[in-house]
Design an enzyme around this catalytic site. Structure first.
Site, PDB file in Angstrom:
ATOM      1  N   CYS A  15     -16.358 -17.160   1.947  1.00  0.00           N
ATOM      2  CA  CYS A  15     -16.500 -16.830   0.527  1.00  0.00           C
ATOM      3  C   CYS A  15     -16.542 -15.317   0.357  1.00  0.00           C
ATOM      4  O   CYS A  15     -16.524 -14.557   1.326  1.00  0.00           O
ATOM      5  CB  CYS A  15     -17.745 -17.472  -0.065  1.00  0.00           C
ATOM      6  SG  CYS A  15     -19.292 -16.837   0.617  1.00  0.00           S
ATOM      7  N   CYS A  18     -19.106 -13.247   2.145  1.00  0.00           N
ATOM      8  CA  CYS A  18     -18.796 -13.004   3.563  1.00  0.00           C
ATOM      9  C   CYS A  18     -18.031 -11.689   3.719  1.00  0.00           C
ATOM     10  O   CYS A  18     -18.236 -10.945   4.676  1.00  0.00           O
ATOM     11  CB  CYS A  18     -17.952 -14.142   4.134  1.00  0.00           C
ATOM     12  SG  CYS A  18     -18.776 -15.740   4.227  1.00  0.00           S
ATOM     13  N   ASP A 433      16.063   9.606 -10.162  1.00  0.00           N
ATOM     14  CA  ASP A 433      16.954  10.611  -9.598  1.00  0.00           C
ATOM     15  C   ASP A 433      18.382  10.113  -9.817  1.00  0.00           C
ATOM     16  O   ASP A 433      18.610   8.911  -9.981  1.00  0.00           O
ATOM     17  CB  ASP A 433      16.657  10.774  -8.108  1.00  0.00           C
ATOM     18  CG  ASP A 433      17.591  11.760  -7.438  1.00  0.00           C
ATOM     19  OD1 ASP A 433      17.856  12.808  -8.035  1.00  0.00           O
ATOM     20  OD2 ASP A 433      18.065  11.463  -6.329  1.00  0.00           O
ATOM     21  N   ASP A 630      15.366   9.255  -3.391  1.00  0.00           N
ATOM     22  CA  ASP A 630      15.835   8.875  -2.056  1.00  0.00           C
ATOM     23  C   ASP A 630      14.781   9.045  -0.976  1.00  0.00           C
ATOM     24  O   ASP A 630      15.010   8.717   0.181  1.00  0.00           O
ATOM     25  CB  ASP A 630      17.108   9.641  -1.678  1.00  0.00           C
ATOM     26  CG  ASP A 630      16.874  11.143  -1.564  1.00  0.00           C
ATOM     27  OD1 ASP A 630      15.699  11.584  -1.553  1.00  0.00           O
ATOM     28  OD2 ASP A 630      17.869  11.889  -1.483  1.00  0.00           O
ATOM     29  N   ASP A 634      13.222  14.169  -2.621  1.00  0.00           N
ATOM     30  CA  ASP A 634      12.358  13.862  -3.752  1.00  0.00           C
ATOM     31  C   ASP A 634      10.914  13.600  -3.348  1.00  0.00           C
ATOM     32  O   ASP A 634      10.134  13.072  -4.150  1.00  0.00           O
ATOM     33  CB  ASP A 634      12.896  12.631  -4.491  1.00  0.00           C
ATOM     34  CG  ASP A 634      14.283  12.879  -5.061  1.00  0.00           C
ATOM     35  OD1 ASP A 634      14.440  13.862  -5.791  1.00  0.00           O
ATOM     36  OD2 ASP A 634      15.198  12.103  -4.766  1.00  0.00           O
TER      37      ASP A 634
END
Length: 743
Positions: A15, A18, A433, A630, A634
């Site tokens: 659960c 835990c 881009d 790319d 960038d």
């Protein structure tokens, strides 16, 4: 030692409470800086500063002290989970066989009174209850022992969890019934009843729920197991021209392998001979086979549908695309969404709060309830303990992330961390881009204008020789154009590059510069500017050439728009996004492309170093921005954006600046990524609503708030069924994400 990631598998988590305890235990180990626990995968992703035998022992000891178990690092999680599932199934069958007579003996008389009369005439009431006691004891301390084994130590550590609630509830029903069976005089008058059937049915229903949950969680991990199964085990290596079957892990970079039709490419490589069609759907999500010939890159584990190929190995081990995909998916599945922080805070207090509420329920019913007051008090307190379900709350987020990131990988989309799902769903502006994102990224020379006194071949020789030192797409276009003209490159000295502007060098004693208009004094290129504007108006990128500061030529390069870009942008518009294009290209060229694709805003002639600044401006205006580029030039913009999406190409996928990687490098995949993020967050909200609403609605009912007005009480048996179903519902709802992208 630098920080590194480590995935471990943890046994015994049931659960949400835990999760917090396991994380606390792991963070207490020296050398562990960060721990993210995934309840759905029964795993934890750690950031560590050391990895040695002492660390593994410390992790083992810390988890064991907290009531959990660390799988050995060589243990196959799938095998371990299969064993746990088989054991759970066996225990459920045993519990069901033992519980059925108890239910029939106790409840049968309510349905068919002669059965009750006959049973009492044969066994007597106490004999009946003794048989029920024996069978119930066998259920609780046999198949049900798992709840006591974990729950009782957790209570003794003052850290109760789901097992503790079940252990308390079933043992309370069993203990009260045992007293009623063997020492009824101890109990208040009129309260001598047995609830053995409640105890055994609770165990059966919770075991059934866990079995269904385990099966569903297993299906949530199918994607990653499928990827692992794709890995090729053997290859046909060419040695002196002769094929030899070898294990793939013995191959080295540069080895030549033979791949026949119907066989998988063993590792990432480059075709050296032959041609054929390769099915790359397992990494790109695209069903159409791709034509391959000498010089083309191929991806390991993809299927050669036709034609024999010889392939030179370029990547092995963890450097292959498939290994990187698996690593990224595992990292994403082990991460947490920001929304999970609130869930963790609530669930950390949930179980203690439920136990307190059960005590309050017991006290109020015993004090104010109708006779037999103690019986009512006990049943309602047990119902409160059993109805509470932190399991569903703990599973609500991680199981959706696990399914979604696995499905994304099948569609050719890699989320490098799970948080990107939530951030991407919040985006309202998408910045693109141009080159390689909207266009093919493979520009070609279309026009070559040379002033009088200079030869086109001579100028092309000079500029191609210099551009051979650059990897920019425009430079490669010029070099390729020279190669088609069979021009020999010359020696170059003093090469200098200016990102976003151009490149220069000395050839045959002359200083040559090639670049955009901003790289030159306006007066130097004035005579060529009108022609450059005409070329730009035709969606061509004009590049100026100067020799010793004299403008001598104009080169136009064009890059075709990808066939999928227009449709993808239309789909993004339909989803309500603002679309902008950010490029270093000539303004007129950029505007032509933007008009063709119906892009809302254009930012042209932007230097690479200024792209991140433009992203920041949009963010300062209150926009949540995703940037698609790319992943190399960038990188600053990708890192600055709220979500950076890198257009991956082949095996060049290790893009550290991005949050999301599109393997095929196609804008259509970005639409899939955004769509998946949206449905995933909606799925998580559904799960969280169900988990919290379930508890908010049913715990008060279990406590008996409806009894004074409507006479309604919730049986512990119905509570156990509802609790089990709540977890199954959450996991099953998350599994619906596997259908995303199917027609």
């Amino acid at each position: 030692m630098a920080k590194q990631s480590l995935n471990i598998n943890v046994e015994g988590m049931h659960c949400a409470s835990c999760v917090s305890r396991v994380e606390s235990a792991l963070l207490g180990v020296a050398g562990v800086d960060k721990a993210n626990v995934n309840l759905a995968k029964q795993s934890a992703r750690l950031e560590i500063t050391r990895e040695d035998a002492e660390l593994w022992q410390a992790l083992h000891d810390a988890l064991e002290k907290s009531g959990y178990q660390l799988f050995n690092k060589d243990t196959d999680p799938a095998v371990q989970q299969a064993k746990a599932y088989a054991k759970l199934k066996r225990d459920l069958i045993i519990a069901l066989v033992l519980a059925l007579p108890v239910v029939v003996m106790e409840m049968g008389g309510h349905l068919y009174h002669p059965w009750h009369m006959w049973l009492n005439s044969v066994l007597g009431q106490q004999g009946n209850w003794i048989v029920q006691f024996v069978l119930t004891t066998a259920v609780l301390f046999g198949p049900g022992w798992r709840f006591f084994k974990t729950g009782i130590p957790a209570m003794l550590r003052a850290a109760p969890e789901m097992n503790a609630l079940v252990a308390l509830g079933t043992s309370a029903a069993w203990a009260y019934s045992s007293v009623a069976t063997f020492s009824p005089a101890i109990l208040p008058a009129g309260s001598v009843n047995v609830y053995f059937e409640a105890a055994v049915v609770i165990v059966v229903l919770i075991l059934l729920g866990r079995l269904l949950e385990a099966g569903a969680k297993g299906r949530s991990n199918q994607a990653i197991r499928h990827l692992l199964d794709l890995q090729v085990k053997t290859a046909r290596r060419l040695v002196n021209g002769q094929p030899q079957d070898v294990a793939v892990d013995t191959l080295n970079v540069g080895d030549i392998v033979l791949v026949r039709p119907g066989e998988k490419i063993p590792l990432d490589g480059e075709v050296t001979d032959g041609s054929g069609y390769i099915d790359e759907s397992m990494v790109t999500g695209e069903p159409v086979a791709v034509s391959k010939k000498a010089g083309d890159k191929v991806i390991g584990a993809t299927l050669n549908q036709s034609g024999s190929l010889t392939v030179s190995v370029t990547h092995t081990g963890q450097e292959t695309l498939l290994s990187q995909i698996i690593a990224m998916v595992e990292a994403a599945q082990g991460s947490k969404l920001p929304v999970q922080a609130l869930v963790d805070k609530v669930t950390a207090l949930f179980v203690p709060a439920v136990m307190l509420l059960a005590l309050i329920t017991l006290g109020i019913w015993w004090w104010l309830g109708p006779e037999p007051a103690f019986s009512f008090a006990l049943v309602n307190a047990v119902a409160v303990l059993i109805i509470a379900c932190p399991c569903a709350m703990g599973l609500a987020t991680p199981v959706s992330i696990t399914v979604a990131t696995g499905r994304a990988a099948q569609l050719g989309v890699l989320f490098r961390h799970g948080e990107a799902l939530q951030h991407l769903q919040q985006v309202d502006t998408i910045v693109l881009d141009k080159t390689g994102t909207l266009t093919e990224g493979k520009p070609k020379v279309t026009d070559f204008v040379v002033i009088d006194g200079y030869s086109e071949n001579t100028v092309l020789t000079w500029i191609a020789s210099i551009e051979s030192y650059s990897e920019h797409p425009l430079a490669l276009a010029i070099v390729n154009h020279a190669q088609t003209r069979a021009i020999d490159l010359q020696a170059v000295t003093n090469v200098q590059t200016s990102p976003g502007e151009g490149i220069s060098g000395e050839v045959e004693g002359k200083t040559i510069r090639i670049g955009a208009a901003r790289a030159f004094d306006a007066n130097v290129i004035a005579d060529l500017r009108e022609q450059a504007q005409q070329l730009a108006a035709s969606a061509k990128t004009p590049l100026y050439v100067t020799v010793d500061d004299e403008a001598v030529a104009l080169v136009a390069v064009a890059d075709t728009v990808k066939s999928t870009s227009a449709t993808a942008i239309q789909q993004l518009h339909e989803r309500g996004f603002q679309i902008a294009m950010l490029t270093g290209d000539h303004k007129a060229t950029a505007e032509v492309v933007a008009k063709e694709l119906a892009i809302d805003q254009v930012y042209a002639e932007v230097m690479p170093s200024d792209k991140a600044e433009q992203i920041a401006k949009l963010q300062s205006q209150g926009h949540k921005v995703a940037y698609l580029g790319d992943g190399i030039n960038d990188a600053p913009a990708l890192a600055k954006a709220d979500v950076g999406i890198a257009m991956g190409n082949g095996t060049d996928i290790a893009i550290e600046s991005a949050d999301v990687v599109l393997i095929k490098g196609d804008l259509a995949a970005a639409v899939k990524a955004i769509g998946l993020a949206q449905v995933t967050m909606r799925n998580i909200k559904q799960n969280l609503f169900w988990a919290f609403a379930y508890n908010a609605a049913l715990i008060p009912v279990a406590a008996g708030v409806l009894y004074p007005s409507f006479g309604i009480l919730l049986s512990p048996i119905l509570g156990a069924a509802a609790m089990a179903l709540s977890s199954v519902f959450v996991v099953s709802n998350a599994l619906r994400l596997n259908r995303f992208g199917h027609a």
